[in-house]
Design a protein around this motif. Structure first.
Motif, PDB file in Angstrom:
ATOM      1  N   LEU A 182      -1.341  34.675 -44.511  1.00  0.00           N
ATOM      2  CA  LEU A 182      -0.279  34.189 -45.392  1.00  0.00           C
ATOM      3  C   LEU A 182       0.477  33.033 -44.740  1.00  0.00           C
ATOM      4  N   LYS A 183       0.725  33.152 -43.448  1.00  0.00           N
ATOM      5  CA  LYS A 183       1.407  32.066 -42.727  1.00  0.00           C
ATOM      6  C   LYS A 183       0.578  30.784 -42.776  1.00  0.00           C
ATOM      7  N   ASN A 184      -0.727  30.901 -42.556  1.00  0.00           N
ATOM      8  CA  ASN A 184      -1.604  29.726 -42.598  1.00  0.00           C
ATOM      9  C   ASN A 184      -1.663  29.130 -43.998  1.00  0.00           C
ATOM     10  N   PHE A 185      -1.692  29.983 -44.996  1.00  0.00           N
ATOM     11  CA  PHE A 185      -1.707  29.515 -46.380  1.00  0.00           C
ATOM     12  C   PHE A 185      -0.424  28.762 -46.705  1.00  0.00           C
ATOM     13  N   TYR A 186       0.724  29.327 -46.360  1.00  0.00           N
ATOM     14  CA  TYR A 186       2.012  28.665 -46.587  1.00  0.00           C
ATOM     15  C   TYR A 186       2.036  27.298 -45.892  1.00  0.00           C
ATOM     16  N   ARG A 187       1.598  27.286 -44.642  1.00  0.00           N
ATOM     17  CA  ARG A 187       1.612  26.044 -43.860  1.00  0.00           C
ATOM     18  C   ARG A 187       0.818  24.946 -44.543  1.00  0.00           C
ATOM     19  N   ASP A 188      -0.383  25.277 -44.989  1.00  0.00           N
ATOM     20  CA  ASP A 188      -1.245  24.256 -45.589  1.00  0.00           C
ATOM     21  C   ASP A 188      -0.758  23.838 -46.974  1.00  0.00           C
ATOM     22  N   VAL A 189      -0.258  24.778 -47.743  1.00  0.00           N
ATOM     23  CA  VAL A 189       0.280  24.452 -49.074  1.00  0.00           C
ATOM     24  C   VAL A 189       1.444  23.467 -48.953  1.00  0.00           C
ATOM     25  N   LEU A 190       2.342  23.749 -48.029  1.00  0.00           N
ATOM     26  CA  LEU A 190       3.510  22.885 -47.860  1.00  0.00           C
ATOM     27  C   LEU A 190       3.131  21.536 -47.270  1.00  0.00           C
ATOM     28  N   TYR A 191       2.164  21.524 -46.359  1.00  0.00           N
ATOM     29  CA  TYR A 191       1.712  20.268 -45.761  1.00  0.00           C
ATOM     30  C   TYR A 191       1.094  19.360 -46.815  1.00  0.00           C
ATOM     31  N   LYS A 192       0.310  19.934 -47.700  1.00  0.00           N
ATOM     32  CA  LYS A 192      -0.361  19.150 -48.736  1.00  0.00           C
ATOM     33  C   LYS A 192       0.490  18.988 -49.991  1.00  0.00           C
ATOM     34  N   ARG A 193       1.657  19.636 -49.982  1.00  0.00           N
ATOM     35  CA  ARG A 193       2.646  19.502 -51.055  1.00  0.00           C
ATOM     36  C   ARG A 193       2.101  19.949 -52.411  1.00  0.00           C
ATOM     37  N   PHE A 194       1.339  21.030 -52.400  1.00  0.00           N
ATOM     38  CA  PHE A 194       0.903  21.639 -53.646  1.00  0.00           C
ATOM     39  C   PHE A 194       2.073  22.392 -54.274  1.00  0.00           C
ATOM     40  N   LYS A 195       2.104  22.440 -55.579  1.00  0.00           N
ATOM     41  CA  LYS A 195       3.080  23.264 -56.290  1.00  0.00           C
ATOM     42  C   LYS A 195       2.409  24.603 -56.593  1.00  0.00           C
ATOM     43  N   VAL A 196       2.936  25.656 -55.993  1.00  0.00           N
ATOM     44  CA  VAL A 196       2.302  26.974 -56.076  1.00  0.00           C
ATOM     45  C   VAL A 196       3.327  28.021 -56.498  1.00  0.00           C
ATOM     46  N   ILE A 197       2.891  28.915 -57.394  1.00  0.00           N
ATOM     47  CA  ILE A 197       3.695  30.075 -57.769  1.00  0.00           C
ATOM     48  C   ILE A 197       2.898  31.329 -57.431  1.00  0.00           C
ATOM     49  N   LEU A 198       3.501  32.220 -56.679  1.00  0.00           N
ATOM     50  CA  LEU A 198       2.907  33.523 -56.429  1.00  0.00           C
ATOM     51  C   LEU A 198       3.532  34.507 -57.413  1.00  0.00           C
ATOM     52  N   LEU A 199       2.708  35.084 -58.263  1.00  0.00           N
ATOM     53  CA  LEU A 199       3.172  36.064 -59.253  1.00  0.00           C
ATOM     54  C   LEU A 199       2.887  37.453 -58.700  1.00  0.00           C
ATOM     55  N   GLU A 200       3.969  38.171 -58.372  1.00  0.00           N
ATOM     56  CA  GLU A 200       3.817  39.463 -57.701  1.00  0.00           C
ATOM     57  C   GLU A 200       4.428  40.577 -58.543  1.00  0.00           C
ATOM     58  N   SER A 201       3.837  41.773 -58.429  1.00  0.00           N
ATOM     59  CA  SER A 201       4.312  42.911 -59.218  1.00  0.00           C
ATOM     60  C   SER A 201       5.247  43.826 -58.436  1.00  0.00           C
ATOM     61  N   ARG A 202       5.457  43.528 -57.171  1.00  0.00           N
ATOM     62  CA  ARG A 202       6.365  44.353 -56.370  1.00  0.00           C
ATOM     63  C   ARG A 202       6.941  43.535 -55.223  1.00  0.00           C
ATOM     64  N   ILE A 203       8.040  44.027 -54.683  1.00  0.00           N
ATOM     65  CA  ILE A 203       8.683  43.368 -53.554  1.00  0.00           C
ATOM     66  C   ILE A 203       8.056  43.879 -52.268  1.00  0.00           C
ATOM     67  N   ASP A 204       7.492  42.972 -51.495  1.00  0.00           N
ATOM     68  CA  ASP A 204       6.884  43.347 -50.218  1.00  0.00           C
ATOM     69  C   ASP A 204       7.924  43.296 -49.107  1.00  0.00           C
ATOM     70  N   SER A 205       7.586  43.900 -47.989  1.00  0.00           N
ATOM     71  CA  SER A 205       8.456  43.790 -46.826  1.00  0.00           C
ATOM     72  C   SER A 205       8.546  42.328 -46.403  1.00  0.00           C
ATOM     73  N   GLU A 206       9.706  41.920 -46.045  1.00  0.00           N
ATOM     74  CA  GLU A 206       9.958  40.508 -45.737  1.00  0.00           C
ATOM     75  C   GLU A 206       9.354  40.111 -44.398  1.00  0.00           C
ATOM     76  N   ILE A 207       8.692  38.966 -44.384  1.00  0.00           N
ATOM     77  CA  ILE A 207       8.201  38.396 -43.126  1.00  0.00           C
ATOM     78  C   ILE A 207       9.236  37.369 -42.678  1.00  0.00           C
ATOM     79  N   TYR A 208       9.889  37.657 -41.573  1.00  0.00           N
ATOM     80  CA  TYR A 208      11.058  36.872 -41.160  1.00  0.00           C
ATOM     81  C   TYR A 208      10.747  35.380 -41.058  1.00  0.00           C
ATOM     82  N   GLU A 209       9.585  35.051 -40.471  1.00  0.00           N
ATOM     83  CA  GLU A 209       9.262  33.637 -40.238  1.00  0.00           C
ATOM     84  C   GLU A 209       9.022  32.863 -41.540  1.00  0.00           C
ATOM     85  N   LEU A 210       8.817  33.589 -42.633  1.00  0.00           N
ATOM     86  CA  LEU A 210       8.467  32.924 -43.885  1.00  0.00           C
ATOM     87  C   LEU A 210       9.611  32.871 -44.896  1.00  0.00           C
TER      88      LEU A 210
END
Length: 226
Positions: A182-210
């Motif tokens: 997930l960290k690698n995915f976030y990094r590359d999405v933001l670097y390439k400036r893609f517009k992305v929406i993650l549609l989730e059905s539940r709240i996951d435990s928070e990853i502090y770095e993200l």
């Protein structure tokens, strides 16, 4: 870019410097929300309104939704047709034009020779074009990535370049990725400036770095929005 849906009080702002996350805890509404996006992406009809700088965008032409990341492929008919159109333009450019013309002529000569050696009368399409060669050779995108984050990035690159997709929605993507992925995915999405929406059905435990990279909108089971 702004996405509007009657379910939400405020418009959903889609940023390319954040990972946009929409969480719908109400299972029925989550399913309905996904189905509506899928339908509107495919036939253009539905309750969503997509706009940029105050200008309404064609939802079907600018939005893509990925439900099954494991069977994801860019080698869809509509994308391949776009690829062939692009290759055809390249083949007709000055540095390739002579080679292209000679190739088509040689193919016709070859077919004439082969057909004449047969005992029965045969014919073929003499108006063969280079696009037909691409199709016969099954020219397509190489899909060699097995690492999920890179596979998704490759997919978005192709869809952006060849289909002009502006925004990508992924359904429950967090459920399929390890924290490092997930960290690698976030990094590359933001670097390439893609517009992305993650549609989730539940709240996951928070990853502090993200957490600072995420723009989160939640609609809980009681339909409270926050």
């Amino acid at each position: 870019m702004i996405l509007v849906h009657p379910l939400f009080t405020d418009p959903i702002e889609i940023q390319n410097n954040k990972i946009n996350i929409v969480i719908l805890e109400h299972q029925h509404l989550f399913t309905k929300f996904i189905a509506e996006i899928f339908t509107q992406v495919n036939d253009g009809t539905g309750p969503f309104l997509l706009s940029h700088d105050g200008r309404k965008l064609d939802f079907a032409k600018n939005m893509d939704i990925v439900v099954d990341v494991f069977n994801l492929t860019v080698n869809q008919k509509k994308v391949i047709n776009k690829l062939y159109s692009s290759l055809l333009i390249t083949a007709q450019e000055s540095e390739h034009y002579l080679t292209t013309s000679e190739l088509l002529t040689n193919i016709n000569v070859y077919l004439d020779e082969i057909i004449q050696d047969q005992s029965l009368a045969l014919t073929y399409n003499e108006a063969l074009d280079i696009a037909g060669i691409f199709k016969a050779a099954d020219v397509r995108f190489a899909e060699e990535q097995e690492y999920l984050p890179e596979k998704l990035i490759d997919y978005m690159e192709v869809m952006t370049e060849y289909c002009n997709i502006e925004c990508f929605a992924f359904v429950n993507l967090k459920s399929y990725m390890l924290e490092t992925e997930l960290k690698n995915f976030y990094r590359d999405v933001l670097y390439k400036r893609f517009k992305v929406i993650l549609l989730e059905s539940r709240i996951d435990s928070e990853i502090y770095e993200l957490k600072d990279l995420e723009n989160i909108l939640i609609l809980d089971k009681d339909l409270c929005e926050f």
